[in-house]
Design an enzyme around this catalytic site. Structure first.
Site, PDB file in Angstrom:
ATOM      1  N   GLU A 264       6.448  21.014  -6.475  1.00 46.24           N
ATOM      2  CA  GLU A 264       5.974  22.384  -6.231  1.00 46.24           C
ATOM      3  C   GLU A 264       7.022  23.348  -5.673  1.00 46.24           C
ATOM      4  O   GLU A 264       6.787  23.987  -4.638  1.00 46.24           O
ATOM      5  CB  GLU A 264       4.749  22.359  -5.309  1.00 46.24           C
ATOM      6  CG  GLU A 264       3.535  21.706  -5.932  1.00 46.24           C
ATOM      7  CD  GLU A 264       2.281  21.811  -5.054  1.00 46.24           C
ATOM      8  OE1 GLU A 264       2.402  22.175  -3.870  1.00 46.24           O
ATOM      9  OE2 GLU A 264       1.183  21.533  -5.568  1.00 46.24           O
ATOM     10  N   GLU A 368      -1.935  16.734  -9.823  1.00 52.56           N
ATOM     11  CA  GLU A 368      -2.692  16.930  -8.584  1.00 52.56           C
ATOM     12  C   GLU A 368      -3.932  17.740  -8.902  1.00 52.56           C
ATOM     13  O   GLU A 368      -3.845  18.785  -9.558  1.00 52.56           O
ATOM     14  CB  GLU A 368      -1.868  17.658  -7.509  1.00 52.56           C
ATOM     15  CG  GLU A 368      -0.774  16.842  -6.870  1.00 52.56           C
ATOM     16  CD  GLU A 368      -0.162  17.571  -5.673  1.00 52.56           C
ATOM     17  OE1 GLU A 368      -0.846  18.444  -5.083  1.00 52.56           O
ATOM     18  OE2 GLU A 368       0.996  17.270  -5.323  1.00 52.56           O
TER      19      GLU A 368
END
Length: 476
Positions: A264, A368
């Site tokens: 991320e 995720e």
């Protein structure tokens, strides 16, 4: 015979206990005045692969890299996973080797210091020996071999494990940059090595994810340090990160299946957005130089959407690359306003987007996602920060009702809510099944059962067989 000796050696190594816990003491080092503003995670908007708490013993904190080969040789062989052909079905082991306050709030509460909001301040504001003692206990107990057995029994084939750069034991021979990770408290590496052995022992493939980089790649507490994302400010942090990737690939590349070279990164921030494509390519090259062609490399969309990466790393110069996409529907007001049916339809929209991308670009994984439809889990938005859902996040904003019955212990969940959780789980699994796979976030949490795969199995809204469907064709 050699295998038996290796098993004995491993048993002896892992049976050594850590030093007796020091008398508990909380010794603040310096008062760091931190902002109280919340972290704000964002919601994600021709393939090139070549097929090439049951255990109480603790690893010694001084375990050398030699133990890598011991762990590797003492476990049964695991056939290579056929990425692109077989479906990844997995779960994240969040909060284990990178602390997150919302996953294990008790660790942070026990400090009696509200200024400790992440792993960086945990090391900065506590006595080192005390902090190490707490972390060693956590590393030894949060996930055990029993968890790996349970994950395998649940029909899953992958675990995604997180590691911070501060836990990777680089020496001056491995980098031209500083090897200091202060104020972080290192020491997780031997526990990670043991975990890799457990995964192999139980037939689980491993995606190892560099979750925290020097300077923080996103400013979220899940990077280790909440606040500013300073990773791309100057070349030092990025180059240190590449050295970490090189070390991981060289030392344990044979024990993992996929190395995710950064989790991320905040590509929406101009300095990170300007370099992230070059970093992906450089990290890929580092992995190939250190580990050869068999170790898969995972990159992410950097919050820019997969469409931003159309045509990227699809040529012959980048083989064995996967794209990681994260999908949460709880960090924006418009998503929190969704009806239950709109949550399902939003999942189906993501399915179409990822399927279109994966059909012409990289193998794609929904790496995720969770069952949560609120941001009510305690400290999900950061320690000391409330929820958008009930208006405790910021005053004067839209609210949606009470958090009661949406998170915490599942004993408060209504039957209708559990039925929806099952349907919502199936809609998001459909996303991963339509591409190359899925990995739920996360296996366990202290007080957020809507985020826990383990508790979902116990509560019945996640099936024991991940291919079982009560609501087939949700997105057809």
């Amino acid at each position: 015979m050699l295998l038996s000796l290796s098993r004995i050696s491993l048993s002896l190594l892992l049976s050594l206990t850590l030093a007796a816990a020091q008398k508990c003491r909380l010794v603040p080092k310096q008062q760091v005045h931190l902002g109280t503003g919340p972290q704000v995670p964002l919601s994600g908007g021709g393939n090139n692969d070549t097929v090439a708490s049951g255990t109480s013993s603790e690893p010694t904190p001084t375990a050398s890299l030699a133990s890598t080969s011991i762990v590797a040789s003492s476990t049964p062989s695991l056939a290579p996973f056929k990425y692109g052909k077989d479906v990844i079905r997995g779960v994240n082991l969040g909060g284990w080797f990178v602390l997150e306050p919302w996953i294990t709030p008790s660790i942070f509460e026990s400090t009696n210091n509200s200024e400790i909001i992440d792993e960086y301040t945990f090391g900065q504001m506590l006595d080192h020996d005390y902090a190490l003692d707490v972390l060693q206990n956590h590393w030894a107990t949060w996930i055990t071999e029993d968890d790996f057995a349970a994950i395998k029994a649940a029909g899953l084939n992958h675990v995604r494990m997180q590691v911070g750069y501060w836990s990777v034991p680089l020496t001056s021979a491995d980098t031209n940059y500083s090897t200091s990770v202060a104020p972080y408290v290192p020491g997780a590496w031997p526990y990670l090595l043991r975990a890799l052995g457990w995964a192999k022992e139980h037939g689980l493939h491993v995606i190892l994810d560099l979750h925290g980089a020097p300077g923080s790649q996103n400013g979220y507490d899940n990077s280790g340090r909440r606040g500013s994302a300073n990773w791309a400010q100057g070349a030092t942090n990025v180059n240190r990160t590449l050295d970490v990737i090189r070390f991981i690939a060289a030392q344990i590349g044979g024990m993992i299946d996929v190395l995710e070279v950064l989790n991320e990164p905040a590509g929406y921030q101009s300095d990170i957005g300007a370099i992230i494509a070059d970093y992906w390519q450089d990290a890929y090259n580092v992995v190939r130089q250190a580990a050869g062609p068999s170790l898969k490399v995972m990159i992410g969309d950097a919050f820019l959407g997969v469409g931003h990466w159309d045509g990227f790393m699809t040529g012959s110069s980048a083989q064995g690359v996967l794209m990681d996409y994260h999908e949460y529907q709880v960090f924006n007001y418009n998503q929190l306003a969704f009806s239950e049916d709109e949550h399902i339809s939003s999942s189906c929209d993501v399915l179409q987007t990822l399927q279109a991308y994966a059909s012409q670009n990289l193998y794609t994984v929904s790496g995720e996602w969770s069952n949560a439809i609120t941001d009510c889990a305690k400290w999900l938005n950061g320690r000391g920060v409330g929820a958008r859902w009930d208006g405790t996040w910021q005053p004067g904003q839209q609210t949606f009702g009470s958090c009661d019955g949406y998170t915490g212990d599942m004993s408060s969940f209504s039957d209708d809510y559990k039925k929806f959780l099952r349907k919502y789980w199936e809609s998001q699994v459909a996303i991963g099944e339509a591409v190359q796979g899925w990995i739920f976030w996360t296996w366990k949490a202290e007080n957020a059962d809507d985020w826990s795969y383990q508790r979902g199995l116990e509560g019945g809204w996640i099936p024991q067989d991940p291919t079982d469907r009560m609501y087939p064709n949700l997105c057809s």
